[in-house]
Design a protein around this motif. Sequence first.
Motif, mmCIF file in Angstrom:
data_model
loop_
_atom_site.group_PDB
_atom_site.id
_atom_site.type_symbol
_atom_site.label_atom_id
_atom_site.label_comp_id
_atom_site.label_asym_id
_atom_site.label_seq_id
_atom_site.Cartn_x
_atom_site.Cartn_y
_atom_site.Cartn_z
ATOM 1 N N THR A 1 33.564 38.565 33.543
ATOM 2 C CA THR A 1 34.990 38.493 33.252
ATOM 3 C C THR A 1 35.660 39.796 33.695
ATOM 4 O O THR A 1 35.034 40.860 33.701
ATOM 5 N N THR A 2 36.899 39.700 34.067
ATOM 6 C CA THR A 2 37.617 40.848 34.603
ATOM 7 C C THR A 2 37.865 41.889 33.520
ATOM 8 O O THR A 2 38.509 41.588 32.497
ATOM 9 N N PRO A 3 37.378 43.113 33.702
ATOM 10 C CA PRO A 3 37.618 44.165 32.708
ATOM 11 C C PRO A 3 39.030 44.732 32.821
ATOM 12 O O PRO A 3 39.709 44.550 33.830
ATOM 13 N N ARG A 4 39.464 45.421 31.779
ATOM 14 C CA ARG A 4 40.767 46.094 31.802
ATOM 15 C C ARG A 4 40.685 47.299 32.717
ATOM 16 O O ARG A 4 39.759 48.110 32.626
ATOM 17 N N VAL A 5 41.645 47.421 33.595
ATOM 18 C CA VAL A 5 41.679 48.533 34.534
ATOM 19 C C VAL A 5 43.087 49.127 34.560
ATOM 20 O O VAL A 5 44.051 48.478 34.159
ATOM 21 N N PRO A 6 43.219 50.361 35.036
ATOM 22 C CA PRO A 6 44.551 50.972 35.106
ATOM 23 C C PRO A 6 45.488 50.219 36.044
ATOM 24 O O PRO A 6 45.048 49.510 36.954
ATOM 25 N N ARG A 7 46.759 50.391 35.839
ATOM 26 C CA ARG A 7 47.776 49.767 36.673
ATOM 27 C C ARG A 7 47.549 50.159 38.144
ATOM 28 O O ARG A 7 47.263 51.317 38.457
ATOM 29 N N GLY A 8 47.674 49.186 39.020
ATOM 30 C CA GLY A 8 47.519 49.439 40.439
ATOM 31 C C GLY A 8 46.127 49.169 40.964
ATOM 32 O O GLY A 8 45.922 49.098 42.178
ATOM 33 N N VAL A 9 45.145 49.011 40.068
ATOM 34 C CA VAL A 9 43.777 48.699 40.476
ATOM 35 C C VAL A 9 43.581 47.188 40.422
ATOM 36 O O VAL A 9 43.951 46.535 39.438
ATOM 37 N N VAL A 10 43.015 46.635 41.483
ATOM 38 C CA VAL A 10 42.746 45.200 41.556
ATOM 39 C C VAL A 10 41.244 44.979 41.493
ATOM 40 O O VAL A 10 40.472 45.639 42.201
ATOM 41 N N VAL A 11 40.820 44.071 40.633
ATOM 42 C CA VAL A 11 39.405 43.726 40.501
ATOM 43 C C VAL A 11 39.128 42.489 41.338
ATOM 44 O O VAL A 11 39.819 41.478 41.226
ATOM 45 N N MET A 12 38.115 42.568 42.201
ATOM 46 C CA MET A 12 37.707 41.424 43.019
ATOM 47 C C MET A 12 36.629 40.636 42.275
ATOM 48 O O MET A 12 35.594 41.193 41.913
ATOM 49 N N ASN A 13 36.868 39.362 42.081
ATOM 50 C CA ASN A 13 35.856 38.503 41.459
ATOM 51 C C ASN A 13 35.665 37.265 42.327
ATOM 52 O O ASN A 13 36.286 36.222 42.102
ATOM 53 N N PRO A 14 34.775 37.356 43.342
ATOM 54 C CA PRO A 14 34.590 36.225 44.249
ATOM 55 C C PRO A 14 33.939 35.022 43.585
ATOM 56 O O PRO A 14 34.010 33.911 44.120
ATOM 57 N N TYR A 15 33.321 35.228 42.414
ATOM 58 C CA TYR A 15 32.582 34.141 41.757
ATOM 59 C C TYR A 15 33.500 33.086 41.162
ATOM 60 O O TYR A 15 33.034 32.035 40.727
#
Length: 228
Positions: free
Chosen positions: A18-32
């Motif tokens: 699951t996508t974790p919380r990240v700072p503003r402006g950071v994008v998490v890639m989840n290809p699954y």
Amino acid sequence: MPTSTFASRALRFYTGLTTPRVPRGVVVMNPYRDGCVRGYVRAFLNKYFSDNLPRTLVFGINPGRFGAGLTGVTFTDPVALFERCGIANDLPQVSELSSHFIYKFIEECGGPQKVYHGHFLTAVSPLGLTREGINLNYYDDPVLARRLTPFIVSSIERQIALGGRTDRAIVLGVGENLKFLRKLNEAHGFFGTISALEHPSWIMVYRRNQRAKYLAKYQEAFGCSDTP
């Protein structure tokens, strides 16, 4: 009911991220999240991990947007997924420097079947990160690293539960990646020892003319002459 295998457990791990919380402006890639990618990952895992052998975990940094950020397979770009692993895919046929080095090493070590027999390539952060469309290492931003730490700890614990060995791990990256993982290991006692190798992308960018030396280091660390 079919017996659980390393492959089936790994697929559950990836698809359960699951996508974790990240700072503003950071994008998490989840290809699954993509059904086609899940199919490619399933085919890869079933081809090389349909057993219950223990494996040494090999930790990169985090997936890049032209490699595992696309394919879902660590250090494997779409070209390598097809040409080296035999898994046809409809992804953009782009290449990644890290993937090129890793599969050159794998070829010299006896091929994917041999290397994956005893090792599981992964990353400290199993999901990739970008900022303004550019790859971002989890440790480049201290706030990002702090926020990701619970996610990283949980991911390591879950990968050990897949069948990852705890006597030893390998980390790719002799600087911040090694420092971060060793600090976590001191706190949580995941592994008895952690061996370090230079990261493939660093080798390909800064030491490409010495590639043979680093390929030999990888072969020694992975025990190519000893692996069945």
